[in-house]
Design a protein around this motif. Sequence first.
Motif, PDB file in Angstrom:
ATOM      1  N   MET A   1       0.842  -1.168   0.000  1.00  0.00           N
ATOM      2  CA  MET A   1       0.000   0.000   0.000  1.00  0.00           C
ATOM      3  C   MET A   1       0.891   1.237   0.000  1.00  0.00           C
ATOM      4  O   MET A   1       1.883   1.288   0.704  1.00  0.00           O
ATOM      5  CB  MET A   1      -0.912  -0.028   1.225  1.00  0.00           C
ATOM      6  CG  MET A   1      -1.838   1.153   1.309  1.00  0.00           C
ATOM      7  SD  MET A   1      -3.047   0.999   2.624  1.00  0.00           S
ATOM      8  CE  MET A   1      -4.099  -0.244   1.943  1.00  0.00           C
ATOM      9  N   GLU A   2       0.493   2.239  -0.764  1.00  0.00           N
ATOM     10  CA  GLU A   2       1.289   3.456  -0.876  1.00  0.00           C
ATOM     11  C   GLU A   2       0.888   4.481   0.191  1.00  0.00           C
ATOM     12  O   GLU A   2      -0.289   4.741   0.412  1.00  0.00           O
ATOM     13  CB  GLU A   2       1.123   4.070  -2.259  1.00  0.00           C
ATOM     14  CG  GLU A   2       2.053   5.238  -2.475  1.00  0.00           C
ATOM     15  CD  GLU A   2       2.061   5.735  -3.911  1.00  0.00           C
ATOM     16  OE1 GLU A   2       2.727   6.737  -4.147  1.00  0.00           O
ATOM     17  OE2 GLU A   2       1.394   5.120  -4.761  1.00  0.00           O
TER      18      GLU A   2
ATOM     19  N   THR B   1       1.639   8.497   1.408  1.00  0.00           N
ATOM     20  CA  THR B   1       2.207   9.762   0.948  1.00  0.00           C
ATOM     21  C   THR B   1       1.972  10.866   1.980  1.00  0.00           C
ATOM     22  O   THR B   1       0.954  10.878   2.672  1.00  0.00           O
ATOM     23  CB  THR B   1       1.607  10.216  -0.402  1.00  0.00           C
ATOM     24  OG1 THR B   1       0.217  10.495  -0.224  1.00  0.00           O
ATOM     25  CG2 THR B   1       1.799   9.170  -1.486  1.00  0.00           C
TER      26      THR B   1
ATOM     27  N   ASP C   1       9.329   1.104   2.517  1.00  0.00           N
ATOM     28  CA  ASP C   1      10.012   2.289   1.975  1.00  0.00           C
ATOM     29  C   ASP C   1       9.634   3.567   2.713  1.00  0.00           C
ATOM     30  O   ASP C   1      10.210   4.626   2.458  1.00  0.00           O
ATOM     31  CB  ASP C   1       9.612   2.502   0.497  1.00  0.00           C
ATOM     32  CG  ASP C   1       9.907   1.316  -0.381  1.00  0.00           C
ATOM     33  OD1 ASP C   1      10.929   0.644  -0.153  1.00  0.00           O
ATOM     34  OD2 ASP C   1       9.115   1.054  -1.306  1.00  0.00           O
TER      35      ASP C   1
ATOM     36  N   ASP D   1       7.470   9.379   1.468  1.00  0.00           N
ATOM     37  CA  ASP D   1       6.502   8.563   0.729  1.00  0.00           C
ATOM     38  C   ASP D   1       7.101   7.199   0.400  1.00  0.00           C
ATOM     39  O   ASP D   1       8.319   7.057   0.269  1.00  0.00           O
ATOM     40  CB  ASP D   1       6.127   9.235  -0.590  1.00  0.00           C
ATOM     41  CG  ASP D   1       5.437  10.572  -0.419  1.00  0.00           C
ATOM     42  OD1 ASP D   1       5.169  10.971   0.726  1.00  0.00           O
ATOM     43  OD2 ASP D   1       5.165  11.214  -1.441  1.00  0.00           O
TER      44      ASP D   1
ATOM     45  N   VAL E   1       6.018   2.640  -0.138  1.00  0.00           N
ATOM     46  CA  VAL E   1       5.106   1.501  -0.091  1.00  0.00           C
ATOM     47  C   VAL E   1       5.418   0.654   1.130  1.00  0.00           C
ATOM     48  O   VAL E   1       6.588   0.417   1.460  1.00  0.00           O
ATOM     49  CB  VAL E   1       5.248   0.651  -1.379  1.00  0.00           C
ATOM     50  CG1 VAL E   1       4.409  -0.613  -1.294  1.00  0.00           C
ATOM     51  CG2 VAL E   1       4.854   1.474  -2.595  1.00  0.00           C
TER      52      VAL E   1
ATOM     53  N   ARG F   1       4.304  -3.109   2.717  1.00  0.00           N
ATOM     54  CA  ARG F   1       3.661  -4.388   2.411  1.00  0.00           C
ATOM     55  C   ARG F   1       3.424  -5.159   3.698  1.00  0.00           C
ATOM     56  O   ARG F   1       4.179  -4.998   4.670  1.00  0.00           O
ATOM     57  CB  ARG F   1       4.549  -5.203   1.475  1.00  0.00           C
ATOM     58  CG  ARG F   1       4.679  -4.598   0.092  1.00  0.00           C
ATOM     59  CD  ARG F   1       5.790  -5.283  -0.714  1.00  0.00           C
ATOM     60  NE  ARG F   1       6.021  -4.589  -1.969  1.00  0.00           N
ATOM     61  CZ  ARG F   1       6.755  -3.494  -2.104  1.00  0.00           C
ATOM     62  NH1 ARG F   1       7.333  -2.947  -1.058  1.00  0.00           N
ATOM     63  NH2 ARG F   1       6.918  -2.919  -3.281  1.00  0.00           N
TER      64      ARG F   1
END
Length: 141
Positions: free
Chosen positions: A1-2, A4, A79, A127, A129, A131
């Motif tokens: 999932m991203e 930001t 990340d 920002d 991702v 998981r």
Amino acid sequence: MEFTKENGIPGERWATQPWLKLPDGSPDPQIQVCILNSRVLDAVWRDRENVAHPGDTFILDMDLGYENLPVGQLLQVGDVVLKVSEEFNTACAKWKVRYGRESFDWINDPENVKYRLRGILCSIEKDGVIRNGDIATKLTA
């Protein structure tokens, strides 16, 4: 999932219905991400078939207290880099209804505040991702 800085987490209410806002009415980034300790969750969420999950973004087996995660501490998950907020999570009225007055009082007991039993709130600083299964690690300055 991203995740930001601008939009938070897709599907979360932070961007559209935040409970904490900046003076200009925009969502306060300090509350973008909620993290709850897994042991606290296990202690209070006993009726999992009939009682809703507290709604935290992450459930971690990590010491969330001020000594281990002071305000401003950076965490990396996948990340994404998160920053521990100064905003204290006292638990909302829904918590009290779902998990009981005793649970609410336990979290907010002055002796327990240092442990942040209701969890921590964080802003998204970088920002990226995340998981399922990514490990949360503390970053050093």
